[in-house]
Scaffold this motif. Structure first.
Motif, PDB file in Angstrom:
ATOM      1  N   ASN A 346      21.705  29.117  38.050  1.00 12.47           N
ATOM      2  CA  ASN A 346      22.576  30.291  38.020  1.00 12.47           C
ATOM      3  C   ASN A 346      24.042  29.913  38.222  1.00 12.47           C
ATOM      4  OD1 ASN A 346      20.143  31.744  37.851  1.00 12.47           O
ATOM      5  ND2 ASN A 346      20.076  32.099  40.051  1.00 12.47           N
ATOM      6  N   ILE A 347      24.552  29.092  37.294  1.00 16.55           N
ATOM      7  CA  ILE A 347      25.938  28.633  37.369  1.00 16.55           C
ATOM      8  C   ILE A 347      26.645  28.996  36.073  1.00 16.55           C
ATOM      9  CG2 ILE A 347      27.444  26.624  37.653  1.00 16.55           C
ATOM     10  CD1 ILE A 347      25.181  25.332  39.283  1.00 16.55           C
ATOM     11  N   PHE A 348      27.837  29.584  36.204  1.00 14.49           N
ATOM     12  CA  PHE A 348      28.596  30.104  35.072  1.00 14.49           C
ATOM     13  C   PHE A 348      29.947  29.394  35.009  1.00 14.49           C
ATOM     14  CE2 PHE A 348      25.558  33.193  36.420  1.00 14.49           C
ATOM     15  CZ  PHE A 348      25.124  33.841  35.272  1.00 14.49           C
ATOM     16  N   ILE A 349      30.237  28.794  33.850  1.00 15.64           N
ATOM     17  CA  ILE A 349      31.503  28.077  33.654  1.00 15.64           C
ATOM     18  C   ILE A 349      32.225  28.717  32.478  1.00 15.64           C
ATOM     19  CG2 ILE A 349      32.565  25.815  33.347  1.00 15.64           C
ATOM     20  CD1 ILE A 349      28.872  25.823  33.826  1.00 15.64           C
ATOM     21  N   GLU A 350      33.481  29.148  32.682  1.00 12.35           N
ATOM     22  CA  GLU A 350      34.205  29.772  31.572  1.00 12.35           C
ATOM     23  C   GLU A 350      35.706  29.542  31.685  1.00 12.35           C
ATOM     24  OE1 GLU A 350      34.239  34.024  31.321  1.00 12.35           O
ATOM     25  OE2 GLU A 350      34.181  34.320  33.485  1.00 12.35           O
ATOM     26  N   ASN A 351      36.344  29.606  30.509  1.00  8.71           N
ATOM     27  CA  ASN A 351      37.801  29.570  30.402  1.00  8.71           C
ATOM     28  C   ASN A 351      38.384  28.343  31.098  1.00  8.71           C
ATOM     29  OD1 ASN A 351      37.589  32.084  29.108  1.00  8.71           O
ATOM     30  ND2 ASN A 351      37.829  33.194  31.032  1.00  8.71           N
ATOM     31  N   CYS A 352      37.835  27.182  30.762  1.00 13.12           N
ATOM     32  CA  CYS A 352      38.300  25.927  31.348  1.00 13.12           C
ATOM     33  C   CYS A 352      38.836  25.005  30.260  1.00 13.12           C
ATOM     34  CB  CYS A 352      37.166  25.235  32.106  1.00 13.12           C
ATOM     35  SG  CYS A 352      36.660  26.090  33.611  1.00 13.12           S
ATOM     36  N   THR A 353      39.804  24.170  30.640  1.00  7.99           N
ATOM     37  CA  THR A 353      40.417  23.211  29.729  1.00  7.99           C
ATOM     38  C   THR A 353      40.202  21.803  30.264  1.00  7.99           C
ATOM     39  OG1 THR A 353      42.127  24.805  29.091  1.00  7.99           O
ATOM     40  CG2 THR A 353      42.574  22.486  28.653  1.00  7.99           C
ATOM     41  N   PHE A 354      39.646  20.928  29.409  1.00  2.15           N
ATOM     42  CA  PHE A 354      39.417  19.526  29.766  1.00  2.15           C
ATOM     43  C   PHE A 354      40.303  18.664  28.874  1.00  2.15           C
ATOM     44  CE2 PHE A 354      34.674  20.897  30.289  1.00  2.15           C
ATOM     45  CZ  PHE A 354      35.004  21.664  31.395  1.00  2.15           C
ATOM     46  N   MET A 355      41.105  17.806  29.473  1.00  3.81           N
ATOM     47  CA  MET A 355      42.016  16.968  28.696  1.00  3.81           C
ATOM     48  C   MET A 355      41.937  15.524  29.168  1.00  3.81           C
ATOM     49  SD  MET A 355      45.372  19.402  28.162  1.00  3.81           S
ATOM     50  CE  MET A 355      45.567  19.855  29.884  1.00  3.81           C
ATOM     51  N   GLY A 356      41.287  14.669  28.371  1.00  2.72           N
ATOM     52  CA  GLY A 356      41.273  13.246  28.655  1.00  2.72           C
ATOM     53  C   GLY A 356      40.160  12.767  29.559  1.00  2.72           C
ATOM     54  N   THR A 357      39.183  13.618  29.876  1.00  2.00           N
ATOM     55  CA  THR A 357      38.057  13.152  30.691  1.00  2.00           C
ATOM     56  C   THR A 357      37.149  12.247  29.868  1.00  2.00           C
ATOM     57  OG1 THR A 357      36.784  15.131  30.133  1.00  2.00           O
ATOM     58  CG2 THR A 357      38.082  15.197  32.162  1.00  2.00           C
ATOM     59  N   ASP A 358      36.373  11.415  30.556  1.00  4.90           N
ATOM     60  CA  ASP A 358      35.432  10.550  29.832  1.00  4.90           C
ATOM     61  C   ASP A 358      34.401  11.390  29.084  1.00  4.90           C
ATOM     62  OD1 ASP A 358      36.804   8.471  30.925  1.00  4.90           O
ATOM     63  OD2 ASP A 358      35.202   7.771  32.226  1.00  4.90           O
ATOM     64  N   LYS A 359      33.854  12.381  29.763  1.00  4.26           N
ATOM     65  CA  LYS A 359      32.904  13.308  29.160  1.00  4.26           C
ATOM     66  C   LYS A 359      33.328  14.721  29.513  1.00  4.26           C
ATOM     67  CE  LYS A 359      29.169   9.927  29.959  1.00  4.26           C
ATOM     68  NZ  LYS A 359      29.049   9.368  28.612  1.00  4.26           N
ATOM     69  N   GLY A 360      32.870  15.692  28.731  1.00  9.87           N
ATOM     70  CA  GLY A 360      33.217  17.081  29.001  1.00  9.87           C
ATOM     71  C   GLY A 360      32.200  17.733  29.905  1.00  9.87           C
ATOM     72  N   LEU A 361      31.192  18.386  29.310  1.00  8.05           N
ATOM     73  CA  LEU A 361      30.065  18.942  30.066  1.00  8.05           C
ATOM     74  C   LEU A 361      29.025  17.834  30.210  1.00  8.05           C
ATOM     75  CD1 LEU A 361      29.843  22.344  28.168  1.00  8.05           C
ATOM     76  CD2 LEU A 361      30.810  21.973  30.442  1.00  8.05           C
ATOM     77  N   ARG A 362      28.776  17.397  31.439  1.00  7.58           N
ATOM     78  CA  ARG A 362      27.966  16.201  31.684  1.00  7.58           C
ATOM     79  C   ARG A 362      26.771  16.529  32.570  1.00  7.58           C
ATOM     80  NH1 ARG A 362      29.815  10.690  35.023  1.00  7.58           N
ATOM     81  NH2 ARG A 362      28.331   9.273  34.028  1.00  7.58           N
ATOM     82  N   PHE A 363      25.560  16.211  32.088  1.00 13.04           N
ATOM     83  CA  PHE A 363      24.329  16.444  32.838  1.00 13.04           C
ATOM     84  C   PHE A 363      23.571  15.121  32.895  1.00 13.04           C
ATOM     85  CE2 PHE A 363      25.748  20.242  30.759  1.00 13.04           C
ATOM     86  CZ  PHE A 363      25.523  21.270  31.664  1.00 13.04           C
ATOM     87  N   LYS A 364      23.249  14.668  34.108  1.00 17.68           N
ATOM     88  CA  LYS A 364      22.664  13.335  34.227  1.00 17.68           C
ATOM     89  C   LYS A 364      21.591  13.297  35.308  1.00 17.68           C
ATOM     90  CE  LYS A 364      26.593  12.053  37.179  1.00 17.68           C
ATOM     91  NZ  LYS A 364      27.617  11.054  37.519  1.00 17.68           N
ATOM     92  N   SER A 365      20.542  12.538  35.048  1.00 17.34           N
ATOM     93  CA  SER A 365      19.495  12.329  36.027  1.00 17.34           C
ATOM     94  C   SER A 365      18.688  11.109  35.604  1.00 17.34           C
ATOM     95  CB  SER A 365      18.602  13.569  36.156  1.00 17.34           C
ATOM     96  OG  SER A 365      17.743  13.442  37.272  1.00 17.34           O
ATOM     97  N   VAL A 366      17.558  10.895  36.286  1.00 13.37           N
ATOM     98  CA  VAL A 366      16.737   9.729  36.010  1.00 13.37           C
ATOM     99  C   VAL A 366      15.358   9.974  36.622  1.00 13.37           C
ATOM    100  CG1 VAL A 366      17.319   8.460  38.131  1.00 13.37           C
ATOM    101  CG2 VAL A 366      16.795   7.184  36.037  1.00 13.37           C
ATOM    102  N   ARG A 367      14.350   9.290  36.137  1.00 16.11           N
ATOM    103  CA  ARG A 367      13.028   9.375  36.747  1.00 16.11           C
ATOM    104  C   ARG A 367      13.110   9.058  38.244  1.00 16.11           C
ATOM    105  NH1 ARG A 367      10.699   6.112  31.761  1.00 16.11           N
ATOM    106  NH2 ARG A 367       9.807   7.797  30.507  1.00 16.11           N
ATOM    107  N   GLY A 368      12.390   9.842  39.015  1.00 17.24           N
ATOM    108  CA  GLY A 368      12.400   9.662  40.460  1.00 17.24           C
ATOM    109  C   GLY A 368      13.238  10.694  41.191  1.00 17.24           C
ATOM    110  N   ARG A 369      14.223  11.280  40.489  1.00 17.80           N
ATOM    111  CA  ARG A 369      15.073  12.287  41.128  1.00 17.80           C
ATOM    112  C   ARG A 369      14.296  13.579  41.400  1.00 17.80           C
ATOM    113  NH1 ARG A 369      18.155   8.736  41.859  1.00 17.80           N
ATOM    114  NH2 ARG A 369      20.296   8.519  41.128  1.00 17.80           N
ATOM    115  N   GLY A 370      13.513  14.021  40.415  1.00 15.22           N
ATOM    116  CA  GLY A 370      12.921  15.339  40.525  1.00 15.22           C
ATOM    117  C   GLY A 370      13.993  16.401  40.414  1.00 15.22           C
TER     118      GLY A 370
END
Length: 550
Positions: A346-370
């Protein structure tokens, strides 16, 4: 629910049955956003100068500032006023019902004398760890704030190592001349020999049964503090202040409720190791608006603990609104993970400006995290000069693949399997990126049910999907340098590509993998491709349906 010793197909069938019954409608929508309670303070005001503080850039004011905070808290609360000046201080401990107000032209500059910072039980990347006391901290508080137009400076260069490659030649010479020690190869600067030995020996700061923070005194210099840590606090406001130069993470609310960060500026050097801007961990009901971030690691990051420890805590980060923010440098602009074992929703992101970041919208995980990450909504996101991917999902964070690029097949779906599902992104514009969209799930747990519509992505490459399921693209324009293929899909299922606009290409879509099925392209001009589709590595032509017509 555990599926050990089950075959892959049996595990997936069992999990999908559970998954279908578990899905519920989001508690919130764009028309019904989470509500965040604000703190309220008495008007009673005390100045730190009344307790002997001197803003001369030399006097240590730790005692005076903390006495001012404690005194007004005991009287029922109010405002502690930091007037214009350069105020040197050691750790500041917040108290309930106190607004620490830092006026314009006032700077709280934290001392480089590390003996002023005690060793405490803290957190490092979602696990219990020995840390130096944070410059600003609060534990089990209610109704607290840091406001004003002043500056909080953590003097982070005194705490951090830095690689020669991260600095200019003149900056490197200045750093070496400042003291400290060099790594044996001469390519890394450390603030002390103690830091160097802990780093090169890869010593752990994690607290294990039977250990206490005092047991880490031999590596104290290595235990960099986060600038602001607020633990288990309610009704928290950070507003107007510039927070900069943190030793590690900058702003770290942990297990807080009703948190507001408004018109805050966060600044760290781009070489700042672990120099995150905001790490919102296991918090409930939060608002981040009107903020500007320029940092050395992830900018706005959602976390909820790491691996088994995070799952046992069982506190998702939930019910958040992130809007009207500007983000410059950072590994990711808006990020979830990788320490998200308690979940996020339940997270809402709006009206944002990204300039020069490595990635924009970034979602990351790995086995074991759950952890379960769901009900994430983003709209009106405008990106420019993104170094890597504009939209990025990866379940192989820090995993090294074999030289042939083959990923291992895991038949086990258990409490350590991360789940990312049920998200909607719309009205996304990116001018400049390496890839427009990259989604890589797990064979046993694909990234699932992501809708992306009304997007214009200008990037070297278009869309890349691996182990993704129920992903839909609607009215997406891809302006790419690579013309073969525009879209790549590997072992992905139930993929809808509708109204895709692109320049002429050699190949529109490449489908690979024997598990590929139920891909569909419609409302798309197929005549602009010399070849519409190719199928490799076990993929069959019947896995893709083409509906001709624009």
């Amino acid at each position: 629910m555990f599926y050990k010793k089950l075959g892959l197909q049996i595990a997936l069938a069992a999990f999908c049955a559970w998954d279908a019954s578990a899905q519920t409608a989001a508690a919130y929508s764009w028309k019904n956003l989470p509500k965040i309670q604000q703190p309220v303070f008495k008007k009673d005001t005390v100045r730190i100068t009344a307790f002997g503080a001197v803003g001369d850039g030399h006097t240590l004011n730790t005692k005076a500032i903390n006495e001012a905070i404690s005194t007004i808290s005991k009287k029922g609360g109010g405002v502690v006023l930091v007037s214009p000046g350069l105020w040197i201080t050691g750790p500041v401990v917040l108290k309930s019902n106190v607004n620490l107000h830092i006026q314009e032209s006032a700077t709280l500059l934290f001392t480089t004398d590390k003996t002023q910072y005690g060793l405490v039980e803290g957190s490092y990347e979602g696990k219990s760890a020995a840390r130096n006391e944070s410059p600003i901290s609060g534990l089990n508080l209610e109704n607290i704030a840091i406001t004003g137009k002043g500056v909080v400076d953590g003097n982070g260069d005194a705490w951090r190592a830095v690689h020669k490659s991260q600095l200019t030649e003149s900056e490197w010479k200045e750093k070496v001349a400042s003291g400290g020690v060099l790594k044996d190869d001469g390519k890394t600067w450390y603030p002390s020999e103690q830091f160097k030995q802990a780093s090169v020996q890869n010593k752990s700061m994690l607290l294990t049964p039977g250990t206490t923070p005092k047991d880490f005194a031999h590596m104290k210099d290595f235990l960099r503090p986060n600038l602001v840590v607020l633990n288990n606090c309610k009704k928290v406001l950070l507003e107007g202040v510039t927070f900069q130069n943190s030793g590690a993470w900058c702003l770290h609310p942990l297990m807080c409720e009703d948190l507001t960060m408004r018109n805050v500026r966060v600044k760290n050097p781009d070489y700042a190791h672990n120099g995150d801007g905001m790490d919102i961990e296991s918090c409930k009901n939060f608002l981040i608006e009107g903020c500007v971030l320029d940092v050395g690691d992830d900018a706005i990051c959602i976390k909820s603990g790491k691996d088994e420890e995070g799952r046992k805590r069982g506190k998702p980060t939930e019910n958040g609104v992130i809007r009207n923010n500007i983000i410059y440098k950072g590994h990711g602009a808006f990020v979830i993970g990788s320490e998200m074992s308690g979940g996020a929703r339940n997270i809402f992101i709006e009206n944002c400006t990204f300039m020069g970041t490595d990635k924009g919208l970034r979602f990351k995980s790995v086995r074991g995290r759950g952890g379960l990450v769901e009900n994430i909504y983003a709209r009106n996101i405008f990106m420019r000069d993104i170094v890597q991917e504009a939209i990025f999902f990866d379940m192989y964070y820090f995993v090294k693949f074999a030289t042939d690029g083959v990923r291992d097949m895991s038949p086990v779906v258990n409490e350590g399997t991360p789940v990312f599902r049920n998200m909607q992104f719309e009205n996304i514009v990116c001018n400049g990126a390496q890839k427009g969209v990259f989604i890589r799930g797990l064979p046993e747990m694909p990234i699932r049910n992501i809708t992306m519509k009304n997007m214009t992505l200008s990037a070297d490459k278009g869309i890349e999907l691996t182990d993704a399921d129920q992903i839909s693209f609607d009215n997406v324009q891809l302006i790419t340098k690579q013309v073969s293929p525009i879209i790549f899909s590997d072992n992905s299922t139930n993929i809808s590509l509708s109204g895709i606009k692109y320049d002429s290409s050699d190949l529109l879509i490449s489908v690979t993998g024997e598990r590929s099925k139920n891909l569909k392209i419609d409302k798309t001009d197929l005549s602009k491709s010399k070849k519409v589709a190719q199928f490799e590595k076990g993929a069959e032509e019947k896995s893709l349906t083409l509906v001709k017509g624009k």
